[in-house]
Motif scaffolding. Sequence first.
Motif, PDB file in Angstrom:
ATOM      1  N   PRO A  97       0.848  -1.200   0.000  1.00 15.31           N
ATOM      2  CA  PRO A  97       0.000   0.000   0.000  1.00 15.31           C
ATOM      3  C   PRO A  97       0.884   1.252   0.000  1.00 15.31           C
ATOM      4  O   PRO A  97       1.866   1.333   0.745  1.00 15.31           O
ATOM      5  CB  PRO A  97      -0.795  -0.119   1.296  1.00 15.31           C
ATOM      6  CG  PRO A  97      -0.003  -1.034   2.164  1.00 15.31           C
ATOM      7  CD  PRO A  97       0.804  -1.923   1.257  1.00 15.31           C
ATOM      8  N   LEU A  98       0.552   2.204  -0.845  1.00 18.74           N
ATOM      9  CA  LEU A  98       1.379   3.402  -0.988  1.00 18.74           C
ATOM     10  C   LEU A  98       0.751   4.601  -0.289  1.00 18.74           C
ATOM     11  O   LEU A  98      -0.447   4.842  -0.409  1.00 18.74           O
ATOM     12  CB  LEU A  98       1.576   3.730  -2.474  1.00 18.74           C
ATOM     13  CG  LEU A  98       2.272   2.672  -3.323  1.00 18.74           C
ATOM     14  CD1 LEU A  98       2.319   3.117  -4.778  1.00 18.74           C
ATOM     15  CD2 LEU A  98       3.658   2.390  -2.792  1.00 18.74           C
ATOM     16  N   ASP A  99       1.589   5.330   0.423  1.00 21.00           N
ATOM     17  CA  ASP A  99       1.184   6.607   0.994  1.00 21.00           C
ATOM     18  C   ASP A  99       1.653   7.750   0.100  1.00 21.00           C
ATOM     19  O   ASP A  99       1.124   8.849   0.159  1.00 21.00           O
ATOM     20  CB  ASP A  99       1.766   6.776   2.395  1.00 21.00           C
ATOM     21  CG  ASP A  99       1.214   5.759   3.372  1.00 21.00           C
ATOM     22  OD1 ASP A  99       0.011   5.444   3.271  1.00 21.00           O
ATOM     23  OD2 ASP A  99       1.976   5.258   4.220  1.00 21.00           O
ATOM     24  N   ILE A 100       2.661   7.486  -0.705  1.00 23.45           N
ATOM     25  CA  ILE A 100       3.210   8.503  -1.599  1.00 23.45           C
ATOM     26  C   ILE A 100       2.263   8.677  -2.781  1.00 23.45           C
ATOM     27  O   ILE A 100       1.734   7.698  -3.307  1.00 23.45           O
ATOM     28  CB  ILE A 100       4.641   8.127  -2.043  1.00 23.45           C
ATOM     29  CG1 ILE A 100       5.310   9.302  -2.730  1.00 23.45           C
ATOM     30  CG2 ILE A 100       4.657   6.882  -2.902  1.00 23.45           C
ATOM     31  CD1 ILE A 100       6.808   9.119  -2.925  1.00 23.45           C
ATOM     32  N   THR A 101       2.027   9.930  -3.174  1.00 21.42           N
ATOM     33  CA  THR A 101       1.097  10.193  -4.277  1.00 21.42           C
ATOM     34  C   THR A 101       1.791  10.848  -5.468  1.00 21.42           C
ATOM     35  O   THR A 101       1.252  10.829  -6.569  1.00 21.42           O
ATOM     36  CB  THR A 101      -0.056  11.096  -3.808  1.00 21.42           C
ATOM     37  OG1 THR A 101       0.492  12.308  -3.263  1.00 21.42           O
ATOM     38  CG2 THR A 101      -0.912  10.398  -2.768  1.00 21.42           C
ATOM     39  N   ASN A 102       2.951  11.414  -5.278  1.00 21.53           N
ATOM     40  CA  ASN A 102       3.683  12.075  -6.348  1.00 21.53           C
ATOM     41  C   ASN A 102       4.137  11.039  -7.365  1.00 21.53           C
ATOM     42  O   ASN A 102       4.756  10.036  -7.011  1.00 21.53           O
ATOM     43  CB  ASN A 102       4.885  12.821  -5.755  1.00 21.53           C
ATOM     44  CG  ASN A 102       5.667  13.580  -6.791  1.00 21.53           C
ATOM     45  OD1 ASN A 102       6.322  12.985  -7.644  1.00 21.53           O
ATOM     46  ND2 ASN A 102       5.605  14.890  -6.710  1.00 21.53           N
ATOM     47  N   ALA A 146       6.768  -3.184   5.752  1.00 25.06           N
ATOM     48  CA  ALA A 146       7.270  -2.175   6.692  1.00 25.06           C
ATOM     49  C   ALA A 146       8.677  -1.721   6.303  1.00 25.06           C
ATOM     50  O   ALA A 146       9.000  -0.530   6.398  1.00 25.06           O
ATOM     51  CB  ALA A 146       7.261  -2.732   8.113  1.00 25.06           C
ATOM     52  N   HIS A 147       9.499  -2.669   5.861  1.00 25.83           N
ATOM     53  CA  HIS A 147      10.874  -2.354   5.446  1.00 25.83           C
ATOM     54  C   HIS A 147      10.868  -1.388   4.256  1.00 25.83           C
ATOM     55  O   HIS A 147      11.548  -0.355   4.282  1.00 25.83           O
ATOM     56  CB  HIS A 147      11.612  -3.650   5.079  1.00 25.83           C
ATOM     57  CG  HIS A 147      12.994  -3.438   4.577  1.00 25.83           C
ATOM     58  ND1 HIS A 147      14.059  -3.221   5.414  1.00 25.83           N
ATOM     59  CD2 HIS A 147      13.495  -3.402   3.315  1.00 25.83           C
ATOM     60  CE1 HIS A 147      15.155  -3.069   4.693  1.00 25.83           C
ATOM     61  NE2 HIS A 147      14.834  -3.172   3.412  1.00 25.83           N
ATOM     62  N   ILE A 148      10.082  -1.696   3.240  1.00 27.45           N
ATOM     63  CA  ILE A 148      10.019  -0.845   2.044  1.00 27.45           C
ATOM     64  C   ILE A 148       9.449   0.526   2.389  1.00 27.45           C
ATOM     65  O   ILE A 148       9.966   1.553   1.948  1.00 27.45           O
ATOM     66  CB  ILE A 148       9.197  -1.538   0.936  1.00 27.45           C
ATOM     67  CG1 ILE A 148      10.009  -2.697   0.362  1.00 27.45           C
ATOM     68  CG2 ILE A 148       8.786  -0.545  -0.149  1.00 27.45           C
ATOM     69  CD1 ILE A 148       9.249  -3.575  -0.608  1.00 27.45           C
ATOM     70  N   LYS A 149       8.422   0.568   3.208  1.00 22.98           N
ATOM     71  CA  LYS A 149       7.794   1.836   3.554  1.00 22.98           C
ATOM     72  C   LYS A 149       8.710   2.722   4.389  1.00 22.98           C
ATOM     73  O   LYS A 149       8.774   3.923   4.174  1.00 22.98           O
ATOM     74  CB  LYS A 149       6.467   1.590   4.263  1.00 22.98           C
ATOM     75  CG  LYS A 149       5.420   0.973   3.330  1.00 22.98           C
ATOM     76  CD  LYS A 149       4.087   0.804   3.964  1.00 22.98           C
ATOM     77  CE  LYS A 149       3.256   2.049   3.994  1.00 22.98           C
ATOM     78  NZ  LYS A 149       3.046   2.758   2.748  1.00 22.98           N
ATOM     79  N   SER A 150       9.453   2.117   5.323  1.00 22.84           N
ATOM     80  CA  SER A 150      10.300   2.942   6.189  1.00 22.84           C
ATOM     81  C   SER A 150      11.618   3.332   5.522  1.00 22.84           C
ATOM     82  O   SER A 150      12.075   4.461   5.678  1.00 22.84           O
ATOM     83  CB  SER A 150      10.566   2.216   7.510  1.00 22.84           C
ATOM     84  OG  SER A 150      11.351   1.060   7.296  1.00 22.84           O
ATOM     85  N   PRO A 155      11.412   8.378   3.022  1.00 24.43           N
ATOM     86  CA  PRO A 155      12.284   9.446   2.516  1.00 24.43           C
ATOM     87  C   PRO A 155      11.801  10.019   1.172  1.00 24.43           C
ATOM     88  O   PRO A 155      11.912  11.222   0.941  1.00 24.43           O
ATOM     89  CB  PRO A 155      13.647   8.766   2.346  1.00 24.43           C
ATOM     90  CG  PRO A 155      13.586   7.520   3.129  1.00 24.43           C
ATOM     91  CD  PRO A 155      12.156   7.133   3.239  1.00 24.43           C
ATOM     92  N   LEU A 156      11.269   9.155   0.309  1.00 25.90           N
ATOM     93  CA  LEU A 156      10.768   9.649  -0.969  1.00 25.90           C
ATOM     94  C   LEU A 156       9.596  10.607  -0.788  1.00 25.90           C
ATOM     95  O   LEU A 156       9.438  11.554  -1.560  1.00 25.90           O
ATOM     96  CB  LEU A 156      10.363   8.476  -1.873  1.00 25.90           C
ATOM     97  CG  LEU A 156      11.513   7.727  -2.525  1.00 25.90           C
ATOM     98  CD1 LEU A 156      11.014   6.455  -3.193  1.00 25.90           C
ATOM     99  CD2 LEU A 156      12.271   8.604  -3.502  1.00 25.90           C
ATOM    100  N   ARG A 157       8.801  10.396   0.230  1.00 27.36           N
ATOM    101  CA  ARG A 157       7.689  11.310   0.510  1.00 27.36           C
ATOM    102  C   ARG A 157       8.201  12.690   0.910  1.00 27.36           C
ATOM    103  O   ARG A 157       7.553  13.702   0.656  1.00 27.36           O
ATOM    104  CB  ARG A 157       6.775  10.750   1.603  1.00 27.36           C
ATOM    105  CG  ARG A 157       5.917   9.609   1.074  1.00 27.36           C
ATOM    106  CD  ARG A 157       5.021   9.018   2.119  1.00 27.36           C
ATOM    107  NE  ARG A 157       4.103  10.020   2.628  1.00 27.36           N
ATOM    108  CZ  ARG A 157       3.540   9.957   3.819  1.00 27.36           C
ATOM    109  NH1 ARG A 157       3.780   8.940   4.623  1.00 27.36           N
ATOM    110  NH2 ARG A 157       2.707  10.889   4.212  1.00 27.36           N
ATOM    111  N   GLU A 158       9.378  12.731   1.540  1.00 32.60           N
ATOM    112  CA  GLU A 158       9.974  14.031   1.887  1.00 32.60           C
ATOM    113  C   GLU A 158      10.584  14.694   0.671  1.00 32.60           C
ATOM    114  O   GLU A 158      10.528  15.914   0.532  1.00 32.60           O
ATOM    115  CB  GLU A 158      11.053  13.843   2.953  1.00 32.60           C
ATOM    116  CG  GLU A 158      10.527  13.452   4.308  1.00 32.60           C
ATOM    117  CD  GLU A 158      11.637  13.367   5.323  1.00 32.60           C
ATOM    118  OE1 GLU A 158      12.411  14.339   5.436  1.00 32.60           O
ATOM    119  OE2 GLU A 158      11.728  12.349   6.014  1.00 32.60           O
TER     120      GLU A 158
END
Length: 161
Positions: A97-102, A146-150, A155-158
């Motif tokens: 599941p992705l939180d990043i939208t860009n 969890a590993h991929i998301k953290s 960092p990509l979301r930042e």
Amino acid sequence: MKRWLPAPLLSVTVFVVWLLLVASLEPAHVLLAAVLALVLPLVAQRLREDTAHARRPGVAARLIVVVLWDIVLSNIEVARRILGRESRMRPAFVWIPLDITNRHGISALAGIITMTPGTVSSELSPDQRHLLVHFLHLEDADAAIAHIKSRYEAPLREVFP
């Protein structure tokens, strides 16, 4: 004039380099060189405008170091796995599941996952909210997510808000 030739020097360079690469002055090659000389700078300008929204170069630099380190460790792990017994490997597909939208961030995440040995980004859901990843060996799907998301997505979301 700036609209059609946003980078005249780049256009001239593309034109000349294309003709040098094909080593021909046939009309078709000259025409193709001219088209490339007009189109490529326009595409490059568009890409620059699209990526101008990237932020936090320090976070991006740390992410690059993390990815390079993970690539080294994953290479060792994959070598160990493929040299071992095949029956001990547990390949699996997992929807992340992705939180990043860009869209640039999603592309970077998919690229990072694919560059890391033992994992391949396979599909992005139509709503761009889930990424299908194939793991060469997977013991715990929740831990992998969890590993991929953290390590990568956060960092990509930042970098790509």
